[in-house]
Design a protein around this motif. Structure first.
Motif, PDB file in Angstrom:
ATOM      1  N   ILE A  90       0.835  -1.206   0.000  1.00  0.00           N
ATOM      2  CA  ILE A  90       0.000   0.000   0.000  1.00  0.00           C
ATOM      3  C   ILE A  90       0.866   1.250   0.000  1.00  0.00           C
ATOM      4  O   ILE A  90       0.652   2.178  -0.792  1.00  0.00           O
ATOM      5  CB  ILE A  90      -0.953   0.008   1.211  1.00  0.00           C
ATOM      6  N   LEU A  91       1.864   1.288   0.852  1.00  0.00           N
ATOM      7  CA  LEU A  91       2.722   2.477   0.956  1.00  0.00           C
ATOM      8  C   LEU A  91       3.526   2.716  -0.322  1.00  0.00           C
ATOM      9  O   LEU A  91       3.644   3.853  -0.789  1.00  0.00           O
ATOM     10  CB  LEU A  91       3.649   2.349   2.156  1.00  0.00           C
ATOM     11  N   ILE A  92       4.072   1.653  -0.892  1.00  0.00           N
ATOM     12  CA  ILE A  92       4.863   1.810  -2.118  1.00  0.00           C
ATOM     13  C   ILE A  92       3.978   2.255  -3.277  1.00  0.00           C
ATOM     14  O   ILE A  92       4.372   3.105  -4.077  1.00  0.00           O
ATOM     15  CB  ILE A  92       5.601   0.487  -2.449  1.00  0.00           C
ATOM     16  N   THR A  93       2.781   1.707  -3.365  1.00  0.00           N
ATOM     17  CA  THR A  93       1.862   2.117  -4.431  1.00  0.00           C
ATOM     18  C   THR A  93       1.478   3.583  -4.273  1.00  0.00           C
ATOM     19  O   THR A  93       1.483   4.331  -5.248  1.00  0.00           O
ATOM     20  CB  THR A  93       0.598   1.238  -4.422  1.00  0.00           C
ATOM     21  N   LEU A  94       1.177   3.993  -3.054  1.00  0.00           N
ATOM     22  CA  LEU A  94       0.866   5.403  -2.829  1.00  0.00           C
ATOM     23  C   LEU A  94       2.065   6.296  -3.127  1.00  0.00           C
ATOM     24  O   LEU A  94       1.912   7.367  -3.721  1.00  0.00           O
ATOM     25  CB  LEU A  94       0.394   5.622  -1.394  1.00  0.00           C
ATOM     26  N   PHE A  95       3.245   5.872  -2.742  1.00  0.00           N
ATOM     27  CA  PHE A  95       4.454   6.656  -2.965  1.00  0.00           C
ATOM     28  C   PHE A  95       4.702   6.893  -4.452  1.00  0.00           C
ATOM     29  O   PHE A  95       5.108   7.978  -4.854  1.00  0.00           O
ATOM     30  CB  PHE A  95       5.660   5.941  -2.330  1.00  0.00           C
ATOM     31  N   PHE A  96       4.440   5.886  -5.276  1.00  0.00           N
ATOM     32  CA  PHE A  96       4.717   6.029  -6.699  1.00  0.00           C
ATOM     33  C   PHE A  96       3.544   6.602  -7.494  1.00  0.00           C
ATOM     34  O   PHE A  96       3.752   7.167  -8.564  1.00  0.00           O
ATOM     35  CB  PHE A  96       5.134   4.692  -7.306  1.00  0.00           C
ATOM     36  N   TYR A  97       2.310   6.472  -7.013  1.00  0.00           N
ATOM     37  CA  TYR A  97       1.174   6.918  -7.798  1.00  0.00           C
ATOM     38  C   TYR A  97       0.560   8.230  -7.356  1.00  0.00           C
ATOM     39  O   TYR A  97      -0.172   8.839  -8.127  1.00  0.00           O
ATOM     40  CB  TYR A  97       0.109   5.814  -7.871  1.00  0.00           C
ATOM     41  N   ILE A  98       0.815   8.724  -6.173  1.00  0.00           N
ATOM     42  CA  ILE A  98       0.281  10.038  -5.787  1.00  0.00           C
ATOM     43  C   ILE A  98       0.877  11.154  -6.659  1.00  0.00           C
ATOM     44  O   ILE A  98       0.123  12.006  -7.127  1.00  0.00           O
ATOM     45  CB  ILE A  98       0.471  10.304  -4.274  1.00  0.00           C
ATOM     46  N   PRO A  99       2.185  11.175  -6.934  1.00  0.00           N
ATOM     47  CA  PRO A  99       2.689  12.223  -7.835  1.00  0.00           C
ATOM     48  C   PRO A  99       2.094  12.139  -9.244  1.00  0.00           C
ATOM     49  O   PRO A  99       1.801  13.160  -9.854  1.00  0.00           O
ATOM     50  CB  PRO A  99       4.193  11.972  -7.874  1.00  0.00           C
ATOM     51  N   VAL A 100       1.877  10.942  -9.741  1.00  0.00           N
ATOM     52  CA  VAL A 100       1.304  10.782 -11.076  1.00  0.00           C
ATOM     53  C   VAL A 100      -0.136  11.279 -11.100  1.00  0.00           C
ATOM     54  O   VAL A 100      -0.551  11.969 -12.037  1.00  0.00           O
ATOM     55  CB  VAL A 100       1.376   9.300 -11.516  1.00  0.00           C
ATOM     56  N   ILE A 101      -0.894  10.960 -10.073  1.00  0.00           N
ATOM     57  CA  ILE A 101      -2.293  11.387 -10.004  1.00  0.00           C
ATOM     58  C   ILE A 101      -2.389  12.903  -9.866  1.00  0.00           C
ATOM     59  O   ILE A 101      -3.212  13.545 -10.528  1.00  0.00           O
ATOM     60  CB  ILE A 101      -3.015  10.669  -8.845  1.00  0.00           C
ATOM     61  N   THR A 102      -1.556  13.496  -9.024  1.00  0.00           N
ATOM     62  CA  THR A 102      -1.604  14.954  -8.859  1.00  0.00           C
ATOM     63  C   THR A 102      -1.148  15.663 -10.130  1.00  0.00           C
ATOM     64  O   THR A 102      -1.707  16.694 -10.491  1.00  0.00           O
ATOM     65  CB  THR A 102      -0.751  15.416  -7.664  1.00  0.00           C
ATOM     66  N   ARG A 103      -0.149  15.108 -10.806  1.00  0.00           N
ATOM     67  CA  ARG A 103       0.320  15.702 -12.059  1.00  0.00           C
ATOM     68  C   ARG A 103      -0.783  15.634 -13.113  1.00  0.00           C
ATOM     69  O   ARG A 103      -1.008  16.597 -13.855  1.00  0.00           O
ATOM     70  CB  ARG A 103       1.563  14.977 -12.554  1.00  0.00           C
ATOM     71  N   LYS A 104      -1.502  14.534 -13.183  1.00  0.00           N
ATOM     72  CA  LYS A 104      -2.589  14.392 -14.143  1.00  0.00           C
ATOM     73  C   LYS A 104      -3.720  15.361 -13.815  1.00  0.00           C
ATOM     74  O   LYS A 104      -4.303  15.964 -14.715  1.00  0.00           O
ATOM     75  CB  LYS A 104      -3.106  12.960 -14.145  1.00  0.00           C
ATOM     76  N   ALA A 105      -4.017  15.526 -12.542  1.00  0.00           N
ATOM     77  CA  ALA A 105      -5.082  16.464 -12.133  1.00  0.00           C
ATOM     78  C   ALA A 105      -4.700  17.900 -12.482  1.00  0.00           C
ATOM     79  O   ALA A 105      -5.561  18.675 -12.927  1.00  0.00           O
ATOM     80  CB  ALA A 105      -5.346  16.340 -10.640  1.00  0.00           C
ATOM     81  N   LYS A 106      -3.433  18.248 -12.329  1.00  0.00           N
ATOM     82  CA  LYS A 106      -2.996  19.602 -12.672  1.00  0.00           C
ATOM     83  C   LYS A 106      -3.101  19.855 -14.170  1.00  0.00           C
ATOM     84  O   LYS A 106      -3.507  20.930 -14.599  1.00  0.00           O
ATOM     85  CB  LYS A 106      -1.567  19.841 -12.190  1.00  0.00           C
ATOM     86  N   THR A 107      -2.706  18.870 -14.971  1.00  0.00           N
ATOM     87  CA  THR A 107      -2.768  19.054 -16.417  1.00  0.00           C
ATOM     88  C   THR A 107      -4.214  19.130 -16.903  1.00  0.00           C
ATOM     89  O   THR A 107      -4.535  19.899 -17.816  1.00  0.00           O
ATOM     90  CB  THR A 107      -2.030  17.943 -17.176  1.00  0.00           C
ATOM     91  N   GLU A 108      -5.107  18.347 -16.297  1.00  0.00           N
ATOM     92  CA  GLU A 108      -6.520  18.421 -16.670  1.00  0.00           C
ATOM     93  C   GLU A 108      -7.128  19.752 -16.236  1.00  0.00           C
ATOM     94  O   GLU A 108      -7.986  20.310 -16.933  1.00  0.00           O
ATOM     95  CB  GLU A 108      -7.287  17.271 -16.044  1.00  0.00           C
ATOM     96  N   LYS A 109      -6.669  20.292 -15.129  1.00  0.00           N
ATOM     97  CA  LYS A 109      -7.163  21.576 -14.651  1.00  0.00           C
ATOM     98  C   LYS A 109      -6.709  22.704 -15.585  1.00  0.00           C
ATOM     99  O   LYS A 109      -7.456  23.625 -15.863  1.00  0.00           O
ATOM    100  CB  LYS A 109      -6.679  21.824 -13.223  1.00  0.00           C
ATOM    101  N   LYS A 110      -5.470  22.608 -16.077  1.00  0.00           N
ATOM    102  CA  LYS A 110      -4.961  23.622 -16.993  1.00  0.00           C
ATOM    103  C   LYS A 110      -5.686  23.575 -18.340  1.00  0.00           C
ATOM    104  O   LYS A 110      -5.851  24.594 -18.982  1.00  0.00           O
ATOM    105  CB  LYS A 110      -3.459  23.429 -17.211  1.00  0.00           C
ATOM    106  N   LYS A 111      -6.104  22.381 -18.750  1.00  0.00           N
ATOM    107  CA  LYS A 111      -6.803  22.255 -20.026  1.00  0.00           C
ATOM    108  C   LYS A 111      -8.176  22.915 -19.995  1.00  0.00           C
ATOM    109  O   LYS A 111      -8.679  23.368 -21.008  1.00  0.00           O
ATOM    110  CB  LYS A 111      -6.952  20.781 -20.407  1.00  0.00           C
ATOM    111  N   LYS A 112      -8.784  22.985 -18.823  1.00  0.00           N
ATOM    112  CA  LYS A 112     -10.107  23.622 -18.697  1.00  0.00           C
ATOM    113  C   LYS A 112      -9.942  25.101 -18.747  1.00  0.00           C
ATOM    114  O   LYS A 112     -10.237  25.922 -19.342  1.00  0.00           O
ATOM    115  CB  LYS A 112     -10.771  23.229 -17.374  1.00  0.00           C
TER     116      LYS A 112
END
Length: 81
Positions: free
Chosen positions: A59-81
């Motif tokens: 759980i910790l390793i998955t969160l460690f590697f995927y939280i930056p990817v998820i936040t980066r994707k959310a930022k790019t989707e926010k900029k597209k709007k």
């Protein structure tokens, strides 16, 4: 990390289960080697050490590697709007 055909959640789940299976195999093997080579004690299998700890580790390793990817994707989707 992201592939075009697979969603981010599916990638995270695949990664989690891959790490979990490897942890279930490696944690006892490494501890068995530690007991046999370094401490010269008997190896005893207990569920807390070899089921609960790999689960938490996965759980910790998955969160460690995927939280930056998820936040980066959310930022790019926010900029597209």
């Amino acid at each position: 990390m992201s592939k075009k055909g697979i969603s981010l959640k599916a990638q995270a789940l695949i990664y989690f289960f891959s790490v979990l299976i490897m942890s279930f195999i490696l944690f006892p093997l490494l501890d068995m080697l530690w007991c046999a080579i370094i401490t010269h004690t008997n190896f005893s299998y207990n569920p807390q050490d070899y089921i609960l700890e790999p689960f938490i580790f996965s759980i910790l390793i998955t969160l460690f590697f995927y939280i930056p990817v998820i936040t980066r994707k959310a930022k790019t989707e926010k900029k597209k709007k």
